[in-house]
Design an enzyme around this catalytic site. Structure first.
Site, PDB file in Angstrom:
ATOM      1  N   GLY A 202      14.834  -1.342   0.804  1.00  0.00           N
ATOM      2  CA  GLY A 202      14.730   0.109   0.767  1.00  0.00           C
ATOM      3  C   GLY A 202      13.833   0.577  -0.357  1.00  0.00           C
ATOM      4  O   GLY A 202      13.507  -0.190  -1.270  1.00  0.00           O
ATOM      5  N   GLU A 425      -1.998  30.985  -3.536  1.00  0.00           N
ATOM      6  CA  GLU A 425      -0.635  30.655  -3.111  1.00  0.00           C
ATOM      7  C   GLU A 425      -0.190  31.542  -1.951  1.00  0.00           C
ATOM      8  O   GLU A 425       0.472  31.065  -1.022  1.00  0.00           O
ATOM      9  CB  GLU A 425       0.336  30.778  -4.287  1.00  0.00           C
ATOM     10  CG  GLU A 425       0.013  29.898  -5.479  1.00  0.00           C
ATOM     11  CD  GLU A 425      -0.106  28.429  -5.106  1.00  0.00           C
ATOM     12  OE1 GLU A 425       0.487  27.998  -4.097  1.00  0.00           O
ATOM     13  OE2 GLU A 425      -0.802  27.701  -5.826  1.00  0.00           O
TER      14      GLU A 425
END
Length: 640
Positions: A202, A425
């Site tokens: 993992g 943004e």
């Protein structure tokens, strides 16, 4: 009780005593006494006794000591001789000389012998101490081939499976391994063979080592823990020797579990590294292979191993009979994240407004280690603000800190740069708002944090494991929304979109060369990456296509980006008035949360002005689609 400090104190005490003894011996040596024949001493005593110059003669064993006019004289008394008879023979009366006889102690000769050998003993002890320190462990000197595995017994307090969450399938696999060791007859009655090894695979931080510690707490059998890098030393053959010693200890304590963390340090594929066939790592790996499944098959030892690089492991190590099971531990889903947060929140005072379920939805892609760090950062923030409990504002700001780093509000920028950042943004946010395939806008800010000058954060409605072509095209348009807003408003572009362009280009290339999302090239993959097994890094990409195909690939990538750019331009031009209004509000408050942004977009007044505290809101930012169908990685906002 740990007695290491007692041993160290004793060693330092011996060193201090030795230094003091040597110092006093050199500075204040004992006076030397001239030894003369007994007859000469009697002659001197007879001469001085008549003049009253000799008071006492000390008899210490066979030694005579007298203070005469010529100084202190020492002589050796003959054996079986009486000193009084010798004095009377010389005409010396009892009242003229006092004879003092000292009884020798029982330890007198031994003390002298010990004093002679004491420097040698001290020197040897110091030499042994230095060798043990140079060895770097508490083993005896020259014990390089001994295993350095740490043994955990059942009576040592540790964690259990109850302390692990978010990896239920992996817990079940390891619980079965523990049951194999506790009740082997249950499985042998059905002809089942105990598994030799379990490989935990993992990404970093998902809890592989933590789960193995829980396995040690549940097993009730000896548990040996060692890191793969601890096998290899600078001396040839040490790794194989330590492997043999480790398994010998485990067999003596069978049934037992051996845990090797980061096994890729010694388990990498043979024949592909430096040093040829006699590489030290290869010899260590060969010994591991033999110990796990060699001629000696009647062992009751299970090997657990953890790695985040299973692709570089040797095939002989992964075959059944060695590692029979491969347990994949991925980043947790929303339910797993909530369970992990509940475990790590134990002992932390949470305010009533804290909802761990809401926090779990705001942290897609976070690993167990990230969630633990998030709660720790929130606790630190609450303590810094002198609060008695952790509130949701601290938890949401901690998400920002984990992803990007601390705020940099003191950074001085010009008004024009602030305007550019604000429009940039809001451009991202408008494109995301108008594309139903894209995630929901969660937050946008122009406050610098870490390396990001500002960011627009997206929050997916659910954890996504697969990415469709429509979603990938929406992400391309979203990535180019900030740069497009700069073009439309200011008539120029800046370097603030550098990261956006890199992400968009990489995403478009993957769509064409890896995901088969090109209409012209069809469902094919192009290129094969080569990597160094021992370095784990891509070093080149083999081109398995022609120059004409390469030209088509470049054209398809360019077309995808051009279409996304035009799509973003149409959205921003259509909603230019909203772009100006929201950018002006963002310049005023610096941060807008989801509720305020959507209210302004819909033409409503925001519920409340976002003060400076609003920068505590938590982002979940844009994340690139996965290259393979698996859990979405932890998202990182693009610096703008």
């Amino acid at each position: 009780m740990d007695t290491r400090w007692l041993r160290n104190s004793f060693v330092y005490l011996v060193i201090m005593v030795a230094v003091l003894a040597i110092f006093f011996t050199l500075v204040n040596p004992s006076p030397r006494e001239d030894k003369i024949p007994i007859t000469e001493l009697m002659t001197v005593v007879q001469r001085d006794a008549g003049n009253g110059r000799v008071d006492t003669i000390v008899v210490d064993g066979n030694t005579l000591i007298a203070d005469t006019s010529d100084g202190k004289k020492t002589a050796i008394k003959p054996e079986r001789s009486d000193i009084m008879e010798m004095l009377q023979a010389r005409g010396i009366k009892d009242e003229q000389v006092n004879v003092e006889v000292r009884q020798p102690g029982r330890l007198g000769p031994w003390l002298g012998l010990i004093g002679s050998f004491l420097p040698v003993i001290i020197f040897g002890a110091l030499l042994l101490f230095m060798m043990r320190q140079a060895q770097g462990s508490n083993n005896q000197a020259l014990s390089f081939g001994k295993s350095r595995a740490r043994l955990f017994m059942r009576d040592k307090p540790t964690i259990t499976f109850a302390d692990v969450a978010g990896v239920e399938e992996a817990k079940q696999e390891l619980a079965e391994v523990v049951e194999f060791l506790k009740y082997p007859e249950k499985f042998s009655a059905l002809g089942a063979r105990i598994p030799r090894g379990v490989l935990l695979v993992g990404p970093p931080g998902t809890g592989k080592t933590y789960l193995s510690r829980a396995c040690a707490g549940e097993a009730g059998v000896p548990f040996f823990s060692i890191s793969g890098s601890e096998f290899v030393e600078m001396f040839v053959g040490v790794g194989a020797s330590r492997v043999r010693d480790l398994f010998e200890q485990a067999k003596r304590n069978a049934p037992a579990i051996v845990f090797v963390d980061e096994i890729d340090a010694v388990g990498r594929q043979r024949g592909a590294g430096l040093g040829g066939s006699h590489d030290e790592r290869e010899q260590t790996l060969n010994q591991i292979l033999v110990e796990m499944d060699g001629f000696d098959t009647n062992t009751n030892v299970i090997v657990l191993a953890a790695t985040n690089r299973p692709d570089v492991l040797d095939p002989a190590l992964l075959r059944p009979g060695r590692f029979d099971r491969r347990v994949v531990i991925d980043n947790p889903d929303v339910r797993g994240r909530q369970a992990i947060l509940e475990i790590h929140a134990r002992g932390k005072p949470l305010a009533p407004d804290v909802g761990l379920d809401r926090l779990a939805k705001q942290t897609p892609g976070f690993s167990g280690a990230d969630l633990n760090n998030l709660l720790n950062e929130a606790a630190i923030l609450a303590a810094r603000r002198d609060k008695q409990s952790i509130m949701m504002s601290e938890l949401e700001e901690a998400i920002d800190r984990v992803i990007l780093g601390p705020e940099r509000k003191s950074r001085v920028i010009s008004d024009r740069e602030r305007q550019l950042k604000a429009y940039h943004e809001v451009g991202h946010a408008l494109v995301a708002k108008m594309l139903p395939e894209e995630d929901t806008v969660y937050k946008l800010t122009i406050v610098a944090r870490g390396i990001a000058g500002g960011y627009t954060a997206l929050l997916p409605e659910e954890d996504r494991m697969l990415t469709s072509r429509v979603q990938a095209e929406a992400r391309l348009a979203f990535s180019l929304g900030g740069r497009t807003a700069e073009e439309i408003v200011f008539g120029e572009v800046t370097t603030g979109a550098t990261d956006d362009l890199e992400r968009a280009t990489e995403l478009a290339r993957r769509m064409v060369t890896q995901w088969g999302m090109s209409s012209k090239l069809g469902p094919r993959t192009f290129g094969k990456k080569e990597e160094l097994v021992f370095l784990g890094r891509d070093i080149s990409e083999t081109r398995n296509y022609s120059e004409a195909t390469a030209l088509l690939i470049d054209q398809e990538i360019s077309d995808l980006i051009d279409v996304a750019h035009e799509r973003a331009r149409e959205i921003i031009v259509e909603h230019r008035d909203r772009l100006d209004d929201i950018a002006a509000k963002l310049l005023e408050v610096e941060t807008l949360d989801a509720e305020a942004f959507h209210a302004m977009f819909d033409g409503e007044a925001p519920v409340s002005d976002q003060a400076d505290e609003s920068v505590d809101e938590a982002p979940e930012a844009e994340a690139e689609p996965e290259e393979q169908p698996k859990q979405q990685p932890r998202p990182i906002p693009a610096p703008s």
